[in-house]
Design an enzyme around this catalytic site. Sequence first.
Site, PDB file in Angstrom:
ATOM      1  CE  LYS A   4      39.346  39.930  44.653  1.00  0.00           C
ATOM      2  NZ  LYS A   4      38.355  40.157  43.571  1.00  0.00           N
ATOM      3  CG  ASN A   5      35.456  41.968  45.637  1.00  0.00           C
ATOM      4  OD1 ASN A   5      36.404  41.824  44.863  1.00  0.00           O
ATOM      5  ND2 ASN A   5      34.625  40.976  45.939  1.00  0.00           N
TER       6      ASN A   5
ATOM      7  NE  ARG B  93      32.880  38.841  34.175  1.00  0.00           N
ATOM      8  CZ  ARG B  93      32.163  39.821  34.637  1.00  0.00           C
ATOM      9  NH1 ARG B  93      32.564  40.508  35.700  1.00  0.00           N
ATOM     10  NH2 ARG B  93      31.023  40.133  34.066  1.00  0.00           N
TER      11      ARG B  93
ATOM     12  CB  CYS C 163      35.705  34.468  34.736  1.00  0.00           C
ATOM     13  SG  CYS C 163      34.619  34.408  36.142  1.00  0.00           S
TER      14      CYS C 163
ATOM     15  NE  ARG D 198      31.663  36.937  37.404  1.00  0.00           N
ATOM     16  CZ  ARG D 198      32.518  37.281  38.370  1.00  0.00           C
ATOM     17  NH1 ARG D 198      33.721  36.791  38.368  1.00  0.00           N
ATOM     18  NH2 ARG D 198      32.152  38.107  39.307  1.00  0.00           N
ATOM     19  N   PRO D 199      27.390  37.591  32.615  1.00  0.00           N
ATOM     20  CG  PRO D 199      25.064  37.411  32.668  1.00  0.00           C
ATOM     21  CD  PRO D 199      26.325  36.741  33.161  1.00  0.00           C
ATOM     22  CB  ILE D 200      28.202  43.166  31.424  1.00  0.00           C
ATOM     23  CG1 ILE D 200      28.443  43.064  29.908  1.00  0.00           C
ATOM     24  CG2 ILE D 200      29.401  42.669  32.196  1.00  0.00           C
ATOM     25  CD1 ILE D 200      29.468  44.065  29.400  1.00  0.00           C
TER      26      ILE D 200
ATOM     27  CG  LEU E   2      21.392  42.898  35.171  1.00  0.00           C
ATOM     28  CD1 LEU E   2      21.492  42.270  36.560  1.00  0.00           C
ATOM     29  CD2 LEU E   2      19.924  43.201  34.844  1.00  0.00           C
TER      30      LEU E   2
ATOM     31  CG  ASP F 217      33.334  36.314  46.686  1.00  0.00           C
ATOM     32  OD1 ASP F 217      32.979  35.676  45.678  1.00  0.00           O
ATOM     33  OD2 ASP F 217      33.610  37.529  46.654  1.00  0.00           O
TER      34      ASP F 217
ATOM     35  CB  ILE G  51      25.739  34.058  43.621  1.00  0.00           C
ATOM     36  CG1 ILE G  51      25.207  34.258  45.039  1.00  0.00           C
ATOM     37  CG2 ILE G  51      25.996  35.404  42.914  1.00  0.00           C
ATOM     38  CD1 ILE G  51      23.965  35.073  45.175  1.00  0.00           C
TER      39      ILE G  51
ATOM     40  NE  ARG H 193      41.597  37.193  39.909  1.00  0.00           N
ATOM     41  CZ  ARG H 193      40.354  36.729  40.026  1.00  0.00           C
ATOM     42  NH1 ARG H 193      40.102  35.447  39.804  1.00  0.00           N
ATOM     43  NH2 ARG H 193      39.348  37.514  40.327  1.00  0.00           N
TER      44      ARG H 193
HETATM   45  C1  UD1 Z   1      31.082  40.853  42.701  1.00  0.00           C
HETATM   46  C2  UD1 Z   1      32.372  40.484  43.375  1.00  0.00           C
HETATM   47  C3  UD1 Z   1      32.523  38.972  43.485  1.00  0.00           C
HETATM   48  C4  UD1 Z   1      31.295  38.382  44.157  1.00  0.00           C
HETATM   49  C5  UD1 Z   1      30.005  38.854  43.482  1.00  0.00           C
HETATM   50  C6  UD1 Z   1      28.753  38.403  44.197  1.00  0.00           C
HETATM   51  C7  UD1 Z   1      33.843  42.298  42.763  1.00  0.00           C
HETATM   52  C8  UD1 Z   1      35.055  42.740  42.014  1.00  0.00           C
HETATM   53  N1  UD1 Z   1      33.472  41.029  42.615  1.00  0.00           N
HETATM   54  O1  UD1 Z   1      31.128  40.355  41.373  1.00  0.00           O
HETATM   55  O2  UD1 Z   1      33.689  38.681  44.244  1.00  0.00           O
HETATM   56  O3  UD1 Z   1      31.372  36.975  44.097  1.00  0.00           O
HETATM   57  O4  UD1 Z   1      29.984  40.291  43.419  1.00  0.00           O
HETATM   58  O5  UD1 Z   1      28.769  38.843  45.504  1.00  0.00           O
HETATM   59  O6  UD1 Z   1      33.267  43.046  43.508  1.00  0.00           O
HETATM   60  N2  UD1 Z   1      24.522  39.120  36.552  1.00  0.00           N
HETATM   61  C9  UD1 Z   1      23.743  39.186  35.421  1.00  0.00           C
HETATM   62  N3  UD1 Z   1      23.845  40.300  34.628  1.00  0.00           N
HETATM   63  C10 UD1 Z   1      24.673  41.327  34.921  1.00  0.00           C
HETATM   64  C11 UD1 Z   1      25.467  41.253  36.085  1.00  0.00           C
HETATM   65  C12 UD1 Z   1      25.372  40.139  36.884  1.00  0.00           C
HETATM   66  O7  UD1 Z   1      22.985  38.272  35.126  1.00  0.00           O
HETATM   67  O8  UD1 Z   1      24.709  42.305  34.163  1.00  0.00           O
HETATM   68  C13 UD1 Z   1      24.460  37.918  37.417  1.00  0.00           C
HETATM   69  C14 UD1 Z   1      25.812  37.174  37.475  1.00  0.00           C
HETATM   70  O9  UD1 Z   1      25.967  36.299  36.394  1.00  0.00           O
HETATM   71  C15 UD1 Z   1      25.706  36.461  38.785  1.00  0.00           C
HETATM   72  C16 UD1 Z   1      24.910  37.447  39.668  1.00  0.00           C
HETATM   73  O10 UD1 Z   1      24.256  38.331  38.761  1.00  0.00           O
HETATM   74  O11 UD1 Z   1      24.982  35.272  38.646  1.00  0.00           O
HETATM   75  C17 UD1 Z   1      25.756  38.235  40.628  1.00  0.00           C
HETATM   76  O12 UD1 Z   1      26.733  38.970  39.925  1.00  0.00           O
HETATM   77  P1  UD1 Z   1      27.277  40.380  40.422  1.00  0.00           P
HETATM   78  O13 UD1 Z   1      26.625  40.762  41.714  1.00  0.00           O
HETATM   79  O14 UD1 Z   1      27.203  41.329  39.300  1.00  0.00           O
HETATM   80  O15 UD1 Z   1      28.805  40.034  40.725  1.00  0.00           O
HETATM   81  P2  UD1 Z   1      30.069  40.850  40.275  1.00  0.00           P
HETATM   82  O16 UD1 Z   1      29.857  42.306  40.455  1.00  0.00           O
HETATM   83  O17 UD1 Z   1      30.536  40.360  38.962  1.00  0.00           O
END
Ligand code: UD1
Length: 422
Positions: free
Chosen positions: A22-23, A92, A116, A121-123, A125, A309, A331, A401
Amino acid sequence: MGMFRIRGGRKLEGSIRVIGSKNAILPILAAVILTRKPVVLYEFPSLADVENMLLILQSIGCRIKRDNSTLFIDPSSIDSWVIPDRYVKEIRSSIVMLGAVLARMKKAKITYPGGCEIGQRPINLHLQGLRQLGVIINESYGYLDCEAANMVGADIHLDYPSVGATENVMLAATRARGRTVIRNAAKEPEIVDLQNFINSMGGRVAGAGSNTIVIEGVESFDETEYTVIPDRIVAGSYLVAAAITGSEIVVENVIVEHIQSIITKLRETGCMIVPQGEGPVSSVRIKAPRRLWAVEHTKTYPYPGFPTDMQALFMSALTVAKGTSIITENIFENRFKHVPELIRMGANIRTEGKIAVVQGVPILKGAGVTAGDLRGGAALVMAGLKAEGETWIDNIRHIERGYDKLDECLRSIGADIERIEQ
Ligand code: UD1
């Protein structure tokens, strides 16, 4: 809305095959729109999250055909840069479309994905990285309005090796002028798969799997046929199913290297796990002891560490292990939603912040429980396979999902599980 009814206590036997990841497929589906030529994807998993991503692709102009697990996409006539809100709210990870749409259309509009079940789950970065490539991002009224008329390669250091941010920047950078370097990049196998897919279309990405990824911008992309990697978390879930029920099974279609941290932890519980076959994609046989042993401390980390996960799933196995286990979730800040539900089934677990202490009990008892998120829901299924009596799990849309017909798959190796329509 469906429910799972599980009658626990059955031993599992036989072999079970893992679906495509999936990922990995989600960012690959985003990457499809980099090209204007036809794309064929093999081992395409049929999952709710992935179906939603297909709806996004269709909404911006892709034509899609399907033959079982083979998907044919024609991205030649994409004519929109607006990602419809309803899909972003539903899934998401569709935020990864942002980088791809910017690369293809030079602009994009998407609603802010928000938090979620498992955390905020901020974006930040993702956006920082895109801005460094020259993308102009206006954030207003919950929307991101982005212009990328002049993307230029840059040296980008991620504060944290975020999977999604690495993918988004990689996708956008494929069409930036010159070279982009992503430092402190995520090293997950899904990032390597995205690199391989982009390169199969004529992209120039190198270094994925290490913490430095180098992307050379290119003018155009070709057609491609590509097979997505097996899902390492689904593989880990089946291994846990065998472990918790004291069974012996073979899990097919796995890349052993991708599940090494999971294998290591399951061996600590007393399971014998033997990889079979030579190639990169092979099988593993697991033989679990009658009662698992506790594991002193399990901490989740970015790959190649133990995956977040798998945290809930591994915890379900430890609830019936002999002794006390500690789990630290590093995480996500809200990833213990399964704990009260496991407690309803007789587990003895205490949590404090990001730490859970699991005191193993000899047996779990069937109960009515609710899936609060994808992997936490799957953990309840595993607990149900072990528990005495009947377990009813509702809200299984969360589980669906990420697992395709989990009930049918587990039944094929002897579990007594049924999906009941409500
Ligand atoms: C992906 C996976 C998810 C997995 C996660 C960690 C997909 C679709 N999902 O999620 O199944 O659990 O990796 O292995 O591939 N963070 C920030 N700012 C950002 C982005 C992330 O602070 O801009 C933080 C998040 O809140 C979290 C950590 O970084 O605490 C890891 O997140 P991230 O690696 O980005 O996970 P996803 O890509 O959302």
